[in-house]
Motif scaffolding. Structure first.
Motif, PDB file in Angstrom:
ATOM      1  N   ALA A  74     -24.673  -1.636  74.923  1.00 52.92           N
ATOM      2  CA  ALA A  74     -25.126  -0.559  74.040  1.00 52.92           C
ATOM      3  C   ALA A  74     -25.667  -1.109  72.724  1.00 52.92           C
ATOM      4  O   ALA A  74     -26.699  -0.643  72.214  1.00 52.92           O
ATOM      5  CB  ALA A  74     -23.973   0.416  73.772  1.00 52.92           C
ATOM      6  N   LYS A  75     -25.004  -2.094  72.169  1.00 53.32           N
ATOM      7  CA  LYS A  75     -25.439  -2.691  70.912  1.00 53.32           C
ATOM      8  C   LYS A  75     -26.829  -3.318  71.052  1.00 53.32           C
ATOM      9  O   LYS A  75     -27.726  -3.065  70.228  1.00 53.32           O
ATOM     10  CB  LYS A  75     -24.434  -3.749  70.458  1.00 53.32           C
ATOM     11  N   ILE A  90     -35.954   8.508  78.542  1.00 50.60           N
ATOM     12  CA  ILE A  90     -35.396   9.085  79.759  1.00 50.60           C
ATOM     13  C   ILE A  90     -34.098   8.328  80.017  1.00 50.60           C
ATOM     14  O   ILE A  90     -34.112   7.111  80.237  1.00 50.60           O
ATOM     15  CB  ILE A  90     -36.352   8.948  80.957  1.00 50.60           C
ATOM     16  N   LEU A  91     -32.985   9.027  79.925  1.00 55.14           N
ATOM     17  CA  LEU A  91     -31.655   8.428  80.044  1.00 55.14           C
ATOM     18  C   LEU A  91     -31.116   8.695  81.441  1.00 55.14           C
ATOM     19  O   LEU A  91     -30.927   9.848  81.835  1.00 55.14           O
ATOM     20  CB  LEU A  91     -30.712   9.026  79.004  1.00 55.14           C
ATOM     21  N   LEU A  92     -30.875   7.634  82.200  1.00 59.22           N
ATOM     22  CA  LEU A  92     -30.424   7.766  83.572  1.00 59.22           C
ATOM     23  C   LEU A  92     -28.913   7.546  83.654  1.00 59.22           C
ATOM     24  O   LEU A  92     -28.434   6.430  83.511  1.00 59.22           O
ATOM     25  CB  LEU A  92     -31.164   6.762  84.472  1.00 59.22           C
ATOM     26  N   MET A 101     -25.370   7.206  72.307  1.00 59.06           N
ATOM     27  CA  MET A 101     -25.423   8.503  71.633  1.00 59.06           C
ATOM     28  C   MET A 101     -25.738   8.422  70.136  1.00 59.06           C
ATOM     29  O   MET A 101     -26.517   9.239  69.633  1.00 59.06           O
ATOM     30  CB  MET A 101     -24.117   9.253  71.861  1.00 59.06           C
ATOM     31  N   PRO A 102     -25.175   7.483  69.376  1.00 56.16           N
ATOM     32  CA  PRO A 102     -25.513   7.433  67.947  1.00 56.16           C
ATOM     33  C   PRO A 102     -27.025   7.295  67.704  1.00 56.16           C
ATOM     34  O   PRO A 102     -27.588   8.000  66.863  1.00 56.16           O
ATOM     35  CB  PRO A 102     -24.752   6.195  67.450  1.00 56.16           C
ATOM     36  N   THR A 103     -27.664   6.413  68.469  1.00 56.10           N
ATOM     37  CA  THR A 103     -29.112   6.230  68.336  1.00 56.10           C
ATOM     38  C   THR A 103     -29.865   7.457  68.830  1.00 56.10           C
ATOM     39  O   THR A 103     -30.819   7.915  68.187  1.00 56.10           O
ATOM     40  CB  THR A 103     -29.563   4.993  69.136  1.00 56.10           C
ATOM     41  N   LYS A 129     -17.294  16.637  76.428  1.00 61.00           N
ATOM     42  CA  LYS A 129     -17.928  17.304  75.293  1.00 61.00           C
ATOM     43  C   LYS A 129     -19.157  16.529  74.814  1.00 61.00           C
ATOM     44  O   LYS A 129     -20.174  17.114  74.443  1.00 61.00           O
ATOM     45  CB  LYS A 129     -16.920  17.468  74.150  1.00 61.00           C
ATOM     46  N   LEU A 130     -19.062  15.203  74.821  1.00 65.61           N
ATOM     47  CA  LEU A 130     -20.211  14.381  74.437  1.00 65.61           C
ATOM     48  C   LEU A 130     -21.351  14.546  75.437  1.00 65.61           C
ATOM     49  O   LEU A 130     -22.529  14.626  75.052  1.00 65.61           O
ATOM     50  CB  LEU A 130     -19.794  12.911  74.339  1.00 65.61           C
ATOM     51  N   VAL A 131     -21.002  14.606  76.721  1.00 64.73           N
ATOM     52  CA  VAL A 131     -22.016  14.821  77.749  1.00 64.73           C
ATOM     53  C   VAL A 131     -22.730  16.156  77.526  1.00 64.73           C
ATOM     54  O   VAL A 131     -23.961  16.240  77.591  1.00 64.73           O
ATOM     55  CB  VAL A 131     -21.387  14.769  79.163  1.00 64.73           C
ATOM     56  N   MET A 132     -21.951  17.202  77.247  1.00 65.82           N
ATOM     57  CA  MET A 132     -22.559  18.520  77.044  1.00 65.82           C
ATOM     58  C   MET A 132     -23.409  18.560  75.766  1.00 65.82           C
ATOM     59  O   MET A 132     -24.414  19.261  75.712  1.00 65.82           O
ATOM     60  CB  MET A 132     -21.484  19.609  77.009  1.00 65.82           C
ATOM     61  N   ARG A 133     -23.020  17.789  74.759  1.00 59.69           N
ATOM     62  CA  ARG A 133     -23.854  17.714  73.568  1.00 59.69           C
ATOM     63  C   ARG A 133     -25.198  17.063  73.896  1.00 59.69           C
ATOM     64  O   ARG A 133     -26.251  17.507  73.432  1.00 59.69           O
ATOM     65  CB  ARG A 133     -23.138  16.925  72.468  1.00 59.69           C
ATOM     66  N   LEU A 134     -25.154  16.031  74.714  1.00 57.88           N
ATOM     67  CA  LEU A 134     -26.399  15.391  75.160  1.00 57.88           C
ATOM     68  C   LEU A 134     -27.247  16.367  75.980  1.00 57.88           C
ATOM     69  O   LEU A 134     -28.470  16.407  75.847  1.00 57.88           O
ATOM     70  CB  LEU A 134     -26.077  14.145  75.982  1.00 57.88           C
ATOM     71  N   VAL A 135     -26.591  17.145  76.827  1.00 57.88           N
ATOM     72  CA  VAL A 135     -27.306  18.154  77.622  1.00 57.88           C
ATOM     73  C   VAL A 135     -28.034  19.127  76.705  1.00 57.88           C
ATOM     74  O   VAL A 135     -29.231  19.400  76.855  1.00 57.88           O
ATOM     75  CB  VAL A 135     -26.331  18.918  78.544  1.00 57.88           C
TER      76      VAL A 135
END
Length: 370
Positions: A74-75, A90-92, A101-103, A129-135
């Motif tokens: 990730a870094k 496009i995030l697979l 997620m921060p970026t 919750k993080l997944v749903m925020r990305l959604v």
């Protein structure tokens, strides 16, 4: 303007990538693909580029050390994205998306497609919750199985996306089980074993009525070769990696498709990661008219029952051979082919809707030019 496609694996492990590439090319949108070469021996990360493909050579450790490898990935990828200044992403899959997620939240809100392929760590409340925020901040979130709606929250951004390809050979028909020949039982894809599949390999390992064929790369975590040797199994054949163009030939030599996959002995204990995805082999069944043998208690088994696509079993059943052979003896050819046609029509309709929406998004990205 360049779109960055983020892969957590290599190309061979990401067959669904090709669909996005083709659509980006049709839209005349430039793109680069970031692959992770996990099997690299390098502990120090480095990038190399071949055309529009970028490879991160960085060894992925196993066990508890894998978390540190993920953090390192990730870094390095975040820094590369920032340096390249991609216009959109496009995030697979979920894990790489959450790691980035921060970026993503800082620079790409409303500027990315979030493609969900598997249930990973969603049993953890915070991760889900993080997944749903990305959604919710995506342009669109395609999901490869509507079984995922059992653990995803409702969102207008979610749309089904099917891994179906149409064969150029329309001469396929359902197999004829009237001949007294061994059943050719084929697994097609990356080869790995879970509890039910390992039990099944052993149970059927000396059957004279069923021949087990495995087409695909044997993953490093898979011990099928050791099992064959230790148990002296006589009817398990490993054919190695294949090109997608070889599928027609493979399925001409196949009677039943092996889609047994469940990491539990009891149906009620099957984790969501095993019970909710749909394998590419489902679509192979619809195209090449080959019945499925799948695990009870899964979303795939629900579809199999609804559309008469095959027989549902438990890999631990001692009478597994009898169950499979009895299915072939009572095989309802018409019901099976009608079910394939009906589900394929639904899948094609949903896939056309997906492609239309993606094409509109790519057109908008290109017009924005940023």
């Amino acid at each position: 303007m360049i779109v960055g496609i983020i892969c957590f694996w290599d190309r061979y492990a990401t067959p669904y990538l090709l669909k996005y590439e083709q659509m980006l090319q049709q839209a005349e949108v430039q793109y680069e693909i970031l692959f992770w070469n996990r099997e690299s021996k390098q502990s120090e990360a480095s990038f190399r580029q071949q055309g529009n493909e970028v490879y991160l050579d960085y060894n992925c450790k196993e066990g508890k050390q894998k978390l540190f490898s993920f953090y390192g990935w990730a870094k390095h990828i975040s820094r590369f994205i920032t340096k390249r200044k991609y216009s959109h992403l496009i995030l697979l899959s979920t894990v790489p998306a959450v790691l980035l997620m921060p970026t993503v939240m800082r620079k790409y809100k409303g500027k990315y497609i979030f493609d969900i392929r598997d249930y990973t760590l969603e049993k953890y409340f915070i991760f889900r919750k993080l997944v749903m925020r990305l959604v919710n901040h995506s342009c669109l979130t395609p999901i490869s199985s509507k079984g995922f709606l059992k653990w995803l929250d409702v969102s207008p951004k979610i749309i089904p996306n099917h891994n179906i390809t149409v064969s150029e050979d329309n001469s396929f028909t359902a197999p004829d089980f009237s001949e007294d020949c061994p059943i050719r039982f084929s697994f097609v894809g990356n080869v790995r074993l879970d509890k039910q599949t390992e039990a099944m390999v052993r149970t059927l390992g000396h059957s004279s009525k069923i021949k087990q064929h495995y087409y695909g790369r044997v993953l490093s975590v898979c011990n099928i070769r050791e099992i064959i040797k230790e148990d002296g199994l006589t009817n398990v054949y490993l054919h190695g990696p294949f090109d997608v163009k070889e599928k027609e030939t493979i399925y001409k030599d196949t009677d039943l498709i092996n889609t047994v996959y469940a990491n539990a002995e009891k149906e009620e204990d099957i984790p969501l990661g095993d019970s909710t995805p749909l394998p590419n082999r489902l679509y192979d069944a619809l195209i090449f008219y080959r019945p499925l043998v799948t695990s009870k208690g899964t979303y795939l088994a629900e579809l199999s029952d609804e559309y008469h696509l095959g027989v549902n079993v438990n890999g631990f059943d001692e009478n597994l051979e009898e169950e499979i052979v009895n299915y072939t003896k009572t095989f309802d050819r018409k019901a099976f082919m009608d079910g394939c046609d009906k589900l394929r029509a639904l899948v094609t309709e949903e896939e056309n809707t997906f492609r239309t929406k993606i094409a509109q998004i790519f057109k908008t990205w290109k017009e924005d030019g940023c």
